[in-house]
Scaffold this motif. Structure first.
Motif, mmCIF file in Angstrom:
data_model
loop_
_atom_site.group_PDB
_atom_site.id
_atom_site.type_symbol
_atom_site.label_atom_id
_atom_site.label_comp_id
_atom_site.label_asym_id
_atom_site.label_seq_id
_atom_site.Cartn_x
_atom_site.Cartn_y
_atom_site.Cartn_z
ATOM 1 N N ARG A 105 0.838 -1.199 0.000
ATOM 2 C CA ARG A 105 0.000 0.000 0.000
ATOM 3 C C ARG A 105 0.880 1.260 0.000
ATOM 4 O O ARG A 105 1.070 1.866 -1.035
ATOM 5 N N ASP A 106 1.498 1.584 1.126
ATOM 6 C CA ASP A 106 2.311 2.798 1.173
ATOM 7 C C ASP A 106 3.533 2.651 0.266
ATOM 8 O O ASP A 106 3.951 3.610 -0.395
ATOM 9 N N HIS B 187 4.023 4.561 12.626
ATOM 10 C CA HIS B 187 4.187 4.462 11.168
ATOM 11 C C HIS B 187 5.111 5.615 10.773
ATOM 12 O O HIS B 187 4.674 6.766 10.739
ATOM 13 N N LEU C 125 -6.485 0.331 3.629
ATOM 14 C CA LEU C 125 -6.630 1.712 4.061
ATOM 15 C C LEU C 125 -7.944 2.267 3.500
ATOM 16 O O LEU C 125 -8.378 1.862 2.415
ATOM 17 N N HIS D 123 7.994 7.706 8.436
ATOM 18 C CA HIS D 123 8.616 7.944 7.133
ATOM 19 C C HIS D 123 10.059 8.411 7.338
ATOM 20 O O HIS D 123 10.442 8.869 8.408
ATOM 21 N N PRO E 109 1.182 8.124 12.864
ATOM 22 C CA PRO E 109 2.067 8.265 11.712
ATOM 23 C C PRO E 109 2.943 9.513 11.808
ATOM 24 O O PRO E 109 2.470 10.590 12.151
ATOM 25 N N SER F 134 -5.786 5.797 12.080
ATOM 26 C CA SER F 134 -4.529 6.546 11.944
ATOM 27 C C SER F 134 -4.803 8.034 11.959
ATOM 28 O O SER F 134 -5.629 8.521 11.171
ATOM 29 N N THR G 241 4.015 11.204 9.281
ATOM 30 C CA THR G 241 3.703 11.233 7.845
ATOM 31 C C THR G 241 4.782 11.880 6.992
ATOM 32 O O THR G 241 5.061 11.432 5.891
ATOM 33 N N GLU H 23 -3.419 10.957 10.671
ATOM 34 C CA GLU H 23 -2.386 11.350 9.709
ATOM 35 C C GLU H 23 -1.674 12.625 10.173
ATOM 36 O O GLU H 23 -2.297 13.537 10.684
ATOM 37 N N ASP H 24 -0.370 12.640 10.001
ATOM 38 C CA ASP H 24 0.482 13.765 10.426
ATOM 39 C C ASP H 24 0.444 13.956 11.944
ATOM 40 O O ASP H 24 0.540 15.079 12.455
ATOM 41 N N ASN I 225 -2.945 4.384 15.559
ATOM 42 C CA ASN I 225 -1.650 4.499 14.873
ATOM 43 C C ASN I 225 -1.169 5.949 14.872
ATOM 44 O O ASN I 225 -1.944 6.870 14.631
ATOM 45 N N PHE J 266 -8.295 6.410 8.160
ATOM 46 C CA PHE J 266 -7.389 7.511 8.536
ATOM 47 C C PHE J 266 -8.044 8.865 8.347
ATOM 48 O O PHE J 266 -8.968 9.024 7.534
ATOM 49 N N HIS K 218 -8.624 -0.120 7.986
ATOM 50 C CA HIS K 218 -7.693 0.917 8.452
ATOM 51 C C HIS K 218 -8.212 2.289 8.011
ATOM 52 O O HIS K 218 -8.070 2.669 6.853
HETATM 53 O O1 KIV Z 1 2.046 8.296 6.248
HETATM 54 C C1 KIV Z 1 0.860 8.255 6.611
HETATM 55 O O2 KIV Z 1 0.357 9.145 7.310
HETATM 56 C C2 KIV Z 1 0.060 7.141 6.174
HETATM 57 C C3 KIV Z 1 -1.235 6.962 6.879
HETATM 58 C C4 KIV Z 1 -2.369 7.072 5.966
HETATM 59 C C5 KIV Z 1 -1.219 5.750 7.734
HETATM 60 O O3 KIV Z 1 0.464 6.363 5.321
#
Ligand code: KIV
Ligand code: ZN
Length: 505
Positions: A12-13, A201, A72, A203, A168, A138, A170, A140-141, A166, A98, A96
């Protein structure tokens, strides 16, 4: 010892980042690798984002037997319902949901005030929960969100039935120390946090995805989201192999372990590289070509005297083939099949027959066939597209005093067509000749060739990236002849693109 749940989002991601897209067959091949790795959750895609994603999530959900399958979804009722349609036949489904929670995302992307976001998050989880017992939310951010707001939203989604929350990072903005503090804060301030799974999660924009994930685990998070080879948006996601090996190598420090069968990591990494045509850099931890290479004399001396001087992990821990046992043209079907099983490939009768034929052809051209060759061969075979153009024969002439010239005969749907062209070198000439036959409807974005193994008779793997509109596909070809490998790669890209667009080109 706590067991940290590994949530893999390669499909997915990882897959949603440019140049990493996979078709259904490729996703299924990767799904087998992920099951063999024993991940706890496979995020199969973003079902409501496109009909292709829906089909991939549904097929993977119906295939996987050993772990959760997640998809997601945006916090929109119609999307959640559609997502459930894709997931409902899974043995262990997980929805999931978000929604962004940082001030900048709420104001400029969602254009929603915080109170509305709070309300929408809880409503969405409550709605998803009507279909599925396992719901992850989730924020996000999260790492750029207000902590108090984050605690409020997490408390309310837990009340609405979320089983996983979750966090993230992001945009890959946080640091390990900040992550520790955030997890401590959430543990102290989120109502009901003790009864759910707390996930992270991360990055890798600032190169800290694995470190941030591990800091969160140390502070009490019990799920890590990651991807094989760390593929993902921009600089990627936390790499599964780095997290699994860090937890294994420093087990006592973390007081935690995973269910990952680390001896499957090398194969999963190689298969993914073959599929997306992106090889991890040589110095990439765990799976890079130099990760276990000792070049400096002083290091070699130390390792020979005692491996622990410079080695904190052993290559065999991640399943790097020893290279000692090679197969050759006299190897029989049983030896080939045994090797496939030990490499974790479980082929059906017909597939095995075909693969053995390809192995024999390779063994005729190449003295020793190594495990790496077999992994490449099987990944190649499993990605074959039955329809489209096939090369019947080709001739290429090139040299320093003549322009390169190529003639090629292709077959499609029983019809053979031949054409020729000159070019700036033999590969360019043969690609130009192919373009004349296929009525070029794509752009060549990237081309590379590399040797799968060492040695003069090494198998060459060519990779091309072709684009048309917003679509980018990766084509690969394998051969001991690099021009043949390049032709195969180019045609596989052209065929994939045609299949993707459902056209007849
Ligand atoms: O990076 C992110 O925020 C995501 C979420 C949608 C889990 O991939
Ligand atoms: Zn992400």
């Amino acid at each position: 010892m706590r067991t940290i749940r590994i949530f893999d989002t390669t499909l997915r991601d990882g897959e949603q980042s440019p140049g990493c897209s996979m078709n259904l067959q490729e996703k299924l091949e990767m799904t087998s690798r992920l099951e063999a790795l024993r991940v706890d959750v496979i995020e199969a895609g973003f079902a409501a984002s496109s009909p292709d994603d829906f089909k991939a999530v549904k097929t993977i959900a119906e295939t996987v037997k050993t772990c959760y399958v997640a998809s997601l979804t945006r916090s929109i009722e119609a999307d959640i319902e559609h997502t459930w349609d894709a997931l409902k036949n899974a043995q262990s489904p997980l929805i999931h949901v978000f929604l962004a929670t940082s001030p900048i995302h709420m104001e400029y992307k969602l254009k929603m005030p915080p109170e509305k976001v709070l309300e929408r998050a809880a409503e969405s989880v409550r709605f998803a929960k009507k279909f599925c017992p396992e719901v992850e939310f989730s924020a996000e951010d999260a790492t750029r969100s207000d902590w108090d707001f984050l605690a409020k939203i997490f408390s309310s989604v837990i009340e609405a039935g979320a089983t996983v929350i979750n966090v993230p990072d992001t945009v890959g903005y946080t640091t390990p120390q900040e992550m520790t503090e955030l997890i401590n804060y959430l543990n102290a301030n989120v109502n009901g946090i003790e009864k759910i799974i707390l996930s992270v999660h991360c990055h890798n924009d600032l190169g800290m995805a694995a470190a941030n994930t591990l800091a969160a685990v140390k502070a009490g998070a019990s799920q890590a989201e990651c991807t094989v080879n760390g593929i993902g948006e921009r600089a990627g996601n936390a790499a599964l192999e780095e997290i699994a090996l860090a937890l294994r190598t420093k087990r006592d420090y973390f007081g935690a372990e995973t269910n990952i069968d680390t001896r499957r990591i090398y194969r999963a990494s190689r298969v993914l590289s073959h599929i997306i045509g992106m090889t991890p850099s040589a110095n990439k931890p765990i799976v890079g070509a130099n990760a276990f290479a000792h070049e400096a004399g002083i290091h070699q001396h130390g390792v020979l005297a005692n491996r622990n001087t410079y080695e904190i992990m052993r290559p065999e821990d991640i399943g790097i083939p020893s290279g000692k046992m090679v197969l050759g043209k006299h190897s029989g079907k049983h030896a080939f099949e045994d090797r496939l099983v030990s490499l974790g490939f479980d082929l059906g009768k017909d597939e095995l027959k075909k693969a053995f034929g390809q192995f024999k052809t390779l063994a005729d051209r190449k003295k020793d066939v190594s495990d790496d060759d077999i992994i490449a061969l099987i990944s190649d075979k499993s990605l074959e597209i039955d329809s489209g153009y096939r090369c019947v024969r080709f001739v290429v002439n090139s040299g320093s005093t003549i322009p390169a010239m190529a003639a090629i005969r292709l077959e499609k749907d029983g019809v053979e067509t031949e054409d020729s062209s000159t070019g700036d070198g033999p590969i360019n000439a043969v690609f130009n000749a192919i373009d004349r036959i296929t009525d070029k409807h794509y752009t060549l974005l990237d081309y590379s060739i590399r040797a799968v193994t060492e040695g003069e008779d090494a198998l060459g793997e060519a990779t091309v990236k072709l684009g048309r509109g917003n679509e980018i596909v990766t084509g690969r070809g394998l051969s001991t002849d690099i021009i043949e490998a390049s032709i195969k790669a180019y045609l596989s890209g052209i065929n994939k693109l045609a299949l993707k667009n459902g056209d007849k080109k």
